[in-house]
Design a protein around this motif. Structure first.
Motif, PDB file in Angstrom:
ATOM      1  N   PHE A 140      62.500 -25.039 -33.317  1.00  0.00           N
ATOM      2  CA  PHE A 140      61.853 -26.329 -33.096  1.00  0.00           C
ATOM      3  C   PHE A 140      62.461 -27.410 -33.989  1.00  0.00           C
ATOM      4  N   ILE A 168      58.936 -17.237 -28.949  1.00  0.00           N
ATOM      5  CA  ILE A 168      59.565 -18.501 -28.559  1.00  0.00           C
ATOM      6  C   ILE A 168      61.006 -18.255 -28.106  1.00  0.00           C
ATOM      7  N   VAL A 170      57.405 -30.576 -34.663  1.00  0.00           N
ATOM      8  CA  VAL A 170      56.111 -30.044 -34.229  1.00  0.00           C
ATOM      9  C   VAL A 170      55.075 -31.147 -34.391  1.00  0.00           C
ATOM     10  N   CYS A 172      57.898 -29.026 -30.100  1.00  0.00           N
ATOM     11  CA  CYS A 172      56.675 -28.250 -29.892  1.00  0.00           C
ATOM     12  C   CYS A 172      55.477 -29.190 -29.974  1.00  0.00           C
ATOM     13  N   THR A 219      47.575 -22.289 -36.500  1.00  0.00           N
ATOM     14  CA  THR A 219      48.503 -22.410 -35.377  1.00  0.00           C
ATOM     15  C   THR A 219      49.662 -23.333 -35.735  1.00  0.00           C
ATOM     16  N   TYR A 220      49.352 -24.449 -36.364  1.00  0.00           N
ATOM     17  CA  TYR A 220      50.392 -25.400 -36.762  1.00  0.00           C
ATOM     18  C   TYR A 220      51.394 -24.747 -37.712  1.00  0.00           C
ATOM     19  N   SER A 229      52.142 -21.601 -37.960  1.00  0.00           N
ATOM     20  CA  SER A 229      52.959 -20.645 -37.208  1.00  0.00           C
ATOM     21  C   SER A 229      54.074 -21.365 -36.458  1.00  0.00           C
ATOM     22  N   ALA A 230      53.744 -22.510 -35.866  1.00  0.00           N
ATOM     23  CA  ALA A 230      54.751 -23.280 -35.128  1.00  0.00           C
ATOM     24  C   ALA A 230      55.826 -23.832 -36.064  1.00  0.00           C
ATOM     25  N   LYS A 231      55.426 -24.295 -37.225  1.00  0.00           N
ATOM     26  CA  LYS A 231      56.387 -24.842 -38.181  1.00  0.00           C
ATOM     27  C   LYS A 231      57.364 -23.781 -38.682  1.00  0.00           C
ATOM     28  N   TRP A 234      52.253 -25.237 -26.861  1.00  0.00           N
ATOM     29  CA  TRP A 234      51.705 -24.125 -27.658  1.00  0.00           C
ATOM     30  C   TRP A 234      50.238 -24.447 -27.922  1.00  0.00           C
ATOM     31  N   LYS A 249      58.157 -16.562 -33.765  1.00  0.00           N
ATOM     32  CA  LYS A 249      59.498 -17.028 -33.383  1.00  0.00           C
ATOM     33  C   LYS A 249      60.147 -16.118 -32.345  1.00  0.00           C
ATOM     34  N   ILE A 303      51.356 -29.148 -29.825  1.00  0.00           N
ATOM     35  CA  ILE A 303      50.158 -28.312 -29.894  1.00  0.00           C
ATOM     36  C   ILE A 303      48.976 -29.142 -29.394  1.00  0.00           C
TER      37      ILE A 303
END
Length: 242
Positions: A46, A112, A49, A8, A36-37, A39-41, A100, A109, A10
């Motif tokens: 993934f 994704i 990230v 991912c 945002t980070y 949320s991605a983690k 993202w 998730k 960003i």
């Protein structure tokens, strides 16, 4: 979904025409970019990230909240160009690259999983999402990008205008600006030249279609809020309270 390495990225730039310095805007005690980070983690699909930033100030901020920043050129015109730059540098290796945007902290998730549900298909190289429009005012809004697809779910066209033209009642879908790319797709996109329709609509994905690349569009029920204006920032703050 077979096991492949999913990265991912960003993309984040400091300046923005509609909401200057929005990546550092406070969202209930943390910068928007950090939200945002985080949320991605939280997405188990993934393998890694990273945050592709355009300046030292954002680089230092990402370090401060425990993220992994990579400095990319300030001349990149889009998030995809930042992915292409990183891909070409061979700094990172992955089978699937997810773009993202740094101003979308509410992607989760589930979204994704919907995005990448067909990434095992060797005939597909680019994936994105669409959502049924429920508010009539969004159909006419140029800020809401619409998409129409063929019977296999591949994009035919994206537009800021209402598509299809509603001579009679029909479903209209908004494009959710989340992308997955195969490594080979990024290599191809990096060699493509801009097109007139892309410039007319200000939509980079039209370059992909014009040059013959397919974009697989999966439907989602997720109502993703991006933060582009002061009004949307206020809405985002309200969602964190709810």
């Amino acid at each position: 979904m077979s096991k492949c390495k999913i990265l991912c990225v960003i993309p984040a730039r400091l300046e923005s025409s509609r909401l200057p310095r929005k990546m550092l805007a406070d969202l209930q005690g943390k910068p928007l970019l950090q939200r945002t980070y985080e949320s991605a983690k939280a997405v188990p699909l993934f393998d890694d990230v990273v945050v592709a930033v355009d300046c030292r100030e954002l680089y230092d901020k990402v370090i401060a909240f425990g993220g992994r920043p990579l400095l990319t050129s300030a001349t990149c015109a889009s998030g995809t160009e930042r992915l292409i730059e990183l891909h070409g540098s061979k700094t990172l290796q992955a089978d699937i690259w997810v773009n993202w945007q740094g101003d979308e902290p509410f992607i989760n998730k589930e979204a994704i999983g919907e995005l990448l549900q067909s990434c095992d298909n060797p005939e597909e190289e680019i994936w994105t999402l669409k959502r049924l429009i429920e508010k009539p005012e969004e159909i006419a809004s140029p800020d809401v990008v619409k998409v129409v697809c063929d019977q296999k779910g591949n994009a035919l066209y994206f537009s800021r205008s209402p598509i299809p033209h509603l001579l009679r009642e029909a479903k209209v879908y908004k494009h959710v600006g989340l992308y997955g790319y195969s490594s080979s797709a990024l290599e191809k996109i990096g060699s493509l030249t801009p097109t007139e329709i892309e410039k007319a609509e200000s939509l980079e994905q039209l370059r992909f279609l014009y040059h013959g690349l397919s974009i697989r569009v999966h439907e989602t029920s997720q109502n993703v809020l991006g933060v582009d204006t002061e009004e949307e920032l206020l809405l985002a703050k309200g969602l964190y309270f709810s």
